[in-house]
Design an enzyme around this catalytic site. Structure first.
Site, PDB file in Angstrom:
ATOM      1  N   CYS A 114       0.812  -1.218   0.000  1.00 53.45           N
ATOM      2  CA  CYS A 114       0.000   0.000   0.000  1.00 53.45           C
ATOM      3  C   CYS A 114       0.847   1.269   0.000  1.00 53.45           C
ATOM      4  CB  CYS A 114      -0.935  -0.019   1.193  1.00 53.45           C
ATOM      5  SG  CYS A 114      -2.089  -1.397   1.080  1.00 53.45           S
ATOM      6  N   HIS A 259      -3.730   7.052   1.270  1.00 55.89           N
ATOM      7  CA  HIS A 259      -3.959   5.717   0.713  1.00 55.89           C
ATOM      8  C   HIS A 259      -5.356   5.278   1.135  1.00 55.89           C
ATOM      9  CE1 HIS A 259      -3.890   1.523  -0.045  1.00 55.89           C
ATOM     10  NE2 HIS A 259      -3.889   1.210   1.239  1.00 55.89           N
ATOM     11  N   ASN A 289     -10.056  -0.776  -1.952  1.00 58.92           N
ATOM     12  CA  ASN A 289      -8.636  -0.560  -1.668  1.00 58.92           C
ATOM     13  C   ASN A 289      -7.811  -1.271  -2.750  1.00 58.92           C
ATOM     14  OD1 ASN A 289      -5.979  -0.915  -0.757  1.00 58.92           O
ATOM     15  ND2 ASN A 289      -6.573  -1.094   1.382  1.00 58.92           N
TER      16      ASN A 289
HETATM   17  N1  COA Z   1     -19.201  -9.276   6.719  1.00 61.54           N
HETATM   18  C1  COA Z   1     -19.879  -9.536   7.839  1.00 61.54           C
HETATM   19  N2  COA Z   1     -19.274  -9.848   9.000  1.00 61.54           N
HETATM   20  C2  COA Z   1     -17.928  -9.877   9.013  1.00 61.54           C
HETATM   21  C3  COA Z   1     -17.162  -9.611   7.865  1.00 61.54           C
HETATM   22  C4  COA Z   1     -17.862  -9.309   6.679  1.00 61.54           C
HETATM   23  N3  COA Z   1     -17.209  -9.027   5.519  1.00 61.54           N
HETATM   24  N4  COA Z   1     -15.863  -9.711   8.186  1.00 61.54           N
HETATM   25  C5  COA Z   1     -15.804 -10.024   9.486  1.00 61.54           C
HETATM   26  N5  COA Z   1     -17.053 -10.123   9.993  1.00 61.54           N
HETATM   27  C6  COA Z   1     -17.464 -10.454  11.344  1.00 61.54           C
HETATM   28  C7  COA Z   1     -16.388 -11.158  12.130  1.00 61.54           C
HETATM   29  O1  COA Z   1     -16.373 -12.537  11.848  1.00 61.54           O
HETATM   30  C8  COA Z   1     -16.808 -10.856  13.544  1.00 61.54           C
HETATM   31  O2  COA Z   1     -17.872 -11.707  13.885  1.00 61.54           O
HETATM   32  P1  COA Z   1     -17.999 -12.290  15.394  1.00 61.54           P
HETATM   33  O3  COA Z   1     -18.181 -11.079  16.251  1.00 61.54           O
HETATM   34  O4  COA Z   1     -19.191 -13.150  15.299  1.00 61.54           O
HETATM   35  O5  COA Z   1     -16.723 -13.013  15.648  1.00 61.54           O
HETATM   36  C9  COA Z   1     -17.366  -9.442  13.448  1.00 61.54           C
HETATM   37  O6  COA Z   1     -17.670  -9.239  12.069  1.00 61.54           O
HETATM   38  C10 COA Z   1     -16.415  -8.399  13.910  1.00 61.54           C
HETATM   39  O7  COA Z   1     -15.145  -8.681  13.354  1.00 61.54           O
HETATM   40  P2  COA Z   1     -13.907  -7.774  13.563  1.00 61.54           P
HETATM   41  O8  COA Z   1     -12.752  -8.314  12.769  1.00 61.54           O
HETATM   42  O9  COA Z   1     -13.688  -7.535  15.027  1.00 61.54           O
HETATM   43  O10 COA Z   1     -14.448  -6.441  12.909  1.00 61.54           O
HETATM   44  P3  COA Z   1     -13.808  -5.042  12.878  1.00 61.54           P
HETATM   45  O11 COA Z   1     -14.740  -4.064  13.440  1.00 61.54           O
HETATM   46  O12 COA Z   1     -12.405  -5.064  13.382  1.00 61.54           O
HETATM   47  O13 COA Z   1     -13.733  -4.782  11.325  1.00 61.54           O
HETATM   48  C11 COA Z   1     -12.169  -4.699   9.557  1.00 61.54           C
HETATM   49  C12 COA Z   1     -12.928  -5.610  10.491  1.00 61.54           C
HETATM   50  C13 COA Z   1     -11.316  -5.570   8.652  1.00 61.54           C
HETATM   51  C14 COA Z   1     -13.142  -3.912   8.708  1.00 61.54           C
HETATM   52  C15 COA Z   1     -11.316  -3.757  10.422  1.00 61.54           C
HETATM   53  O14 COA Z   1     -10.502  -4.484  11.289  1.00 61.54           O
HETATM   54  C16 COA Z   1     -10.461  -2.859   9.625  1.00 61.54           C
HETATM   55  O15 COA Z   1     -10.951  -1.950   9.008  1.00 61.54           O
HETATM   56  N6  COA Z   1      -9.117  -3.064   9.629  1.00 61.54           N
HETATM   57  C17 COA Z   1      -8.224  -2.355   8.815  1.00 61.54           C
HETATM   58  C18 COA Z   1      -8.224  -2.993   7.469  1.00 61.54           C
HETATM   59  C19 COA Z   1      -7.492  -2.192   6.444  1.00 61.54           C
HETATM   60  O16 COA Z   1      -7.494  -0.993   6.446  1.00 61.54           O
HETATM   61  N7  COA Z   1      -6.838  -2.881   5.543  1.00 61.54           N
HETATM   62  C20 COA Z   1      -6.105  -2.276   4.510  1.00 61.54           C
HETATM   63  C21 COA Z   1      -4.734  -2.031   4.938  1.00 61.54           C
HETATM   64  S1  COA Z   1      -3.846  -1.240   3.692  1.00 61.54           S
END
Ligand code: COA
Length: 332
Positions: A114, A259, A289
């Site tokens: 990224c 980004h 992204n």
């Molecule tokens: N749809 C529905 N539910 C989903 C899901 C999806 N696409 N992906 C994960 N979940 C579920 C999980 O399984 C979890 O369920 P549970 O509570 O039953 O275990 C719940 O949603 C919460 O998961 P969690 O990983 O804690 O969610 P979060 O609030 O941290 O959001 C991201 C996940 C990935 C959106 C978040 O961590 C994030 O934005 N991270 C940064 C990612 C990023 O910027 N990446 C690019 C880097 S360059």
């Protein structure tokens, strides 16, 4: 010493639009979850047999070269940022070079995910400053969708990453008041496995085996929480570093182009800096992204929309796999 300046920007995105509703038909997810956690409403995925990283980057490059008022033959070096090259080897720079008919021109690949485009820009900036090259094509292009685990297990990253290409022509600035002021590059390999793809890797007896395929280790793996926590800190730090290095205040930024990791991350940074909406450019809502491609695509779209004007102070900032993070401050 020369100062380098972005002379033209271009982009290409595949025409296959992938909506959140479509994703909810192939994995257990839904529009509300995706919009609330990522801000993404739709993204583009490539069409196999039509789009390649090379073809997309060539289209973006031609647009950037034309907008720079140059011809393809004026390009004397290529810096290509991608973590999803068409081949395992050689790199994608040479494939773009061949596609553009620039045989003989040097081509360098950058693999900083990224942050790749800012790393690439920084390398090109040094070459322009020293006078080694005059017009460098700096490219970020990715096909991520073929590395996504589209099952429930991979859904947290499958809804985020997407495909596209962006390019910029970096040339010699003819004005004291235009061009790149500084670039700032950082990395911390302690976190390499928080966002990575382990296979095919070289340090195995065989690079690809049926067992690896069954284990799905060629899919992108992301620890979303760790990425989020580090991203918000590093983005803020590296933007401040760029401002401090040039004795600028955050209020002097005309446009922040972060980004496009996740809209929540960009919104958090915007809030922390106290910038109004018109000073931050986001397009993750319709493009997802696209890793190294997000910043050049965003620059190209922002320029098309009249959001970037001559003399504007732009801050570019990125964070991602590595972890690696970077910023650049420049006058347009
Ligand atoms: N749809 C529905 N539910 C989903 C899901 C999806 N696409 N992906 C994960 N979940 C579920 C999980 O399984 C979890 O369920 P549970 O509570 O039953 O275990 C719940 O949603 C919460 O998961 P969690 O990983 O804690 O969610 P979060 O609030 O941290 O959001 C991201 C996940 C990935 C959106 C978040 O961590 C994030 O934005 N991270 C940064 C990612 C990023 O910027 N990446 C690019 C880097 S360059």
């Amino acid at each position: 010493m020369n100062r380098s300046k972005i002379k033209g920007v271009g982009h290409y995105v595949p025409d296959r639009v992938i909506s959140n509703d479509y994703l909810s038909t192939i994995m257990n997810t839904n529009n509300d979850w995706i919009v609330e956690r990522t801000g993404i409403q739709e993204r583009r995925w490539f069409t196999p047999g039509k789009d390649t990283v090379t073809s997309m980057s060539a289209a973006a490059s031609k647009m950037a070269i034309e907008r720079a008022g140059l011809e393809v033959k004026d390009i004397d070096f290529i810096v290509f940022a991608t973590i999803t090259p068409d081949y395992f080897l050689p790199g994608n720079g040479v494939l773009l070079q061949r596609e553009l008919g620039l045989q003989g021109v040097g081509a360098l690949d950058i693999r900083n995910a990224c942050s790749g485009f800012i790393y690439a820009l920084s390398v090109a900036d040094q070459y322009i400053k020293t006078g080694m090259y005059k017009n460098i094509l700096v490219v970020g292009a990715e096909i991520q969708s073929s590395a996504l685990d589209k099952s429930d297990e991979g859904r947290s990253s499958a809804v985020i990453f997407a495909d596209g290409a962006g390019a910029a022509v970096l040339g010699v600035s003819d004005s004291e008041n235009a061009g790149i002021l500084s670039t700032h590059l950082h990395a911390d390999g302690d976190y390499a496995e928080e966002l990575y793809c382990s296979d095919p890797g070289s340090s195995r007896e065989v690079r690809i085996s049926p067992e690896m395929i069954d284990a799905g280790d060629f899919f992108l793996k992301m620890n979303g929480n760790a990425v989020f926590k580090h991203a918000v800190v590093r983005f803020a730090e590296v933007i401040k570093e760029a401002l401090d290095a040039n004795q600028k205040d955050k209020s002097e930024i005309d446009l922040l182009v972060p980004h496009q990791a996740n809209l929540r991350i960009s919104n958090y940074i915007q809030q922390k800096l106290g910038l109004p909406d018109e000073k931050v450019f986001n397009n993750i809502m319709h493009l997802g992204n696209t890793t190294a491609a997000t910043i050049p695509i965003a620059l190209s779209e922002a320029w098309e929309q009249g959001r970037i004007k001559e003399g504007d102070l732009l801050c570019l900032a990125a964070f991602g796999s590595g972890f690696a993070w970077a910023s650049a401050l420049l006058y347009w």
